[in-house]
Design an enzyme around this catalytic site. Structure first.
Site, mmCIF file in Angstrom:
data_model
loop_
_atom_site.group_PDB
_atom_site.id
_atom_site.type_symbol
_atom_site.label_atom_id
_atom_site.label_comp_id
_atom_site.label_asym_id
_atom_site.label_seq_id
_atom_site.Cartn_x
_atom_site.Cartn_y
_atom_site.Cartn_z
ATOM 1 C CB SER A 128 -0.919 0.020 1.228
ATOM 2 O OG SER A 128 -1.853 -1.034 1.187
ATOM 3 C CD GLU A 363 -3.255 -9.145 4.347
ATOM 4 O OE1 GLU A 363 -3.096 -8.820 3.161
ATOM 5 O OE2 GLU A 363 -2.346 -9.564 5.062
#
Length: 380
Positions: A128, A363
């Protein structure tokens, strides 16, 4: 309450018992204090590594435990029932070993896997970015090929174990579009790599979550995992397994909340009876138990498909969605069972509720899981 588990081998039964012993003697006695003080539990991961609990789903030839995923996930659930933050970090470590195990060269595996699987080094996953979470194809952290290696510049975000882990799976842009992402195995001591201060989170506070900053950091070309442009394929293949890990963590957390609620309901009396004997509360506890059992069955089904070599990407998304939504509901209901006491920090259920929330987010958010499931239905 110890869960009666259907396990495939006697070895698996022994492994669950070992996990329970360590979790009860090492993790449970210190979890509350570390979460309250927001301090890192030094030595805990070394203990788990020495017991072989950090390498369970990987081959023994590299130092792994050779356990099927259904067993590994139940070990993870047992850890989570005592300390969710540690279980999340164990899941992330396993996720961080996946790219090297599945896409690395034999030379790379020989160089790094034994320490990674033996617990000598702890891994983190850095996919990310501040402006690219669920949309991984929008990554902007850049890796530029030079004669000396790759020069990396940019920022990664939301890294579990950031600043503490020994190695980082970095996904950075080497080209254009979704096929322009590559994977690197970065050492924590790489010059030009620094970390932001830990995020001030509402839960899982004993394990740091940080950003990572790459300022023209030089990474040897031998640390690229897979081919250039293969990064998203690597990332997404690892995330299917990682989502099952979070599902197991969520179930462990929900089980812990259920156990606390049942124990309280058996002791507290109202109107001359234990409150568990009042139908309204008894039914609430029954719904909580049904949610935990159903979530566990869902992640085990996905794990068994993985172990059998069957497609399981959709099943992993279903498991992650069902288990984490169940954890949020069960932990919230546990607070309700304890009433005013549940809203205080004298009881663990308020912490469980805070911790459950993040399982619906990382996730891949549960909205992303619904998108994945819907796309498989549209394509069927």
């Amino acid at each position: 309450m110890a869960v009666d588990r259907l396990l495939p081998t006697a070895e698996a039964h022994d492994l669950i018992q070992l996990t329970r012993d360590i979790a009860d003697k090492v993790l449970a006695p210190i979890a509350d204090a570390h979460e309250k003080a927001e301090t890192y539990p030094d030595g805990v991961f070394a203990t788990l590594g020495e017991a072989g609990l950090l390498s369970l789903p990987y081959p023994s030839e590299w130092g792994g435990g050779d356990q099927p995923y259904e067993v590994y996930l139940q070990v993870l659930e047992e850890i989570a029932a005592r300390w969710a933050a540690v279980a999340v970090a164990v899941s992330v470590h396993s996720l961080s070993c996946h790219p090297l195990m599945m896409f690395g060269t034999t030379e790379q595996q020989q160089r790094w896997l034994p320490d990674m699987l033996g617990g000598n080094t702890i891994g983190a996953y850095s996919l990310s970015e501040p402006q690219a979470g669920s949309d991984a194809a929008a990554l902007s952290c850049k890796a530029t090929a030079t004669p000396d290696g790759y020069r990396i510049s940019g920022t990664k975000a939301w890294i579990t174990h950031g600043g503490v882990a020994d190695f980082y799976n970095l996904f950075a842009r080497t080209g254009e579009g979704s096929r322009g992402i590559s994977c690197f195995l970065v050492d924590k001591n790489t010059p030009g790599l620094s970390f932001g201060k830990p995020e001030e989170k509402m839960g899982l506070t004993a394990i740091p979550t940080t950003s990572a900053h790459y300022d023209d950091a030089l990474v040897d070309s031998g640390r690229r995992i897979g081919e250039e442009g293969q990064g998203l394929q690597i990332a997404f293949s690892a995330l299917d397994s990682g989502r099952l890990g979070i599902a197991a963590v969520a179930v462990g957390l929900a089980q812990a909340a259920l156990d606390e609620a049942v124990a309280y309901a058996k002791e507290r009396t109202a109107f001359g009876r234990k409150i568990i004997d009042h139908q309204g509360l008894g039914f609430l506890l029954a719904d909580m138990a049904a949610a935990v059992d159903s979530a566990r069955a869902t992640y085990l089904d996905a794990a068994r498909r993985r172990d059998a070599g069957l497609p399981y990407s959709r099943n992993a998304s279903v498991a992650k969605l069902v288990a984490t939504d169940a954890a949020m509901k069960v932990t919230t209901d546990a607070v309700q069972v304890l009433g005013g006491y549940g809203y205080t920090r004298d009881f663990r259920v308020e912490r469980y509720m805070r911790e459950a929330k993040i399982t619906q987010i990382f996730e891949g958010t549960n909205q992303i899981q619904r998108l994945v499931i819907a796309r498989t239905l549209a394509g069927s």
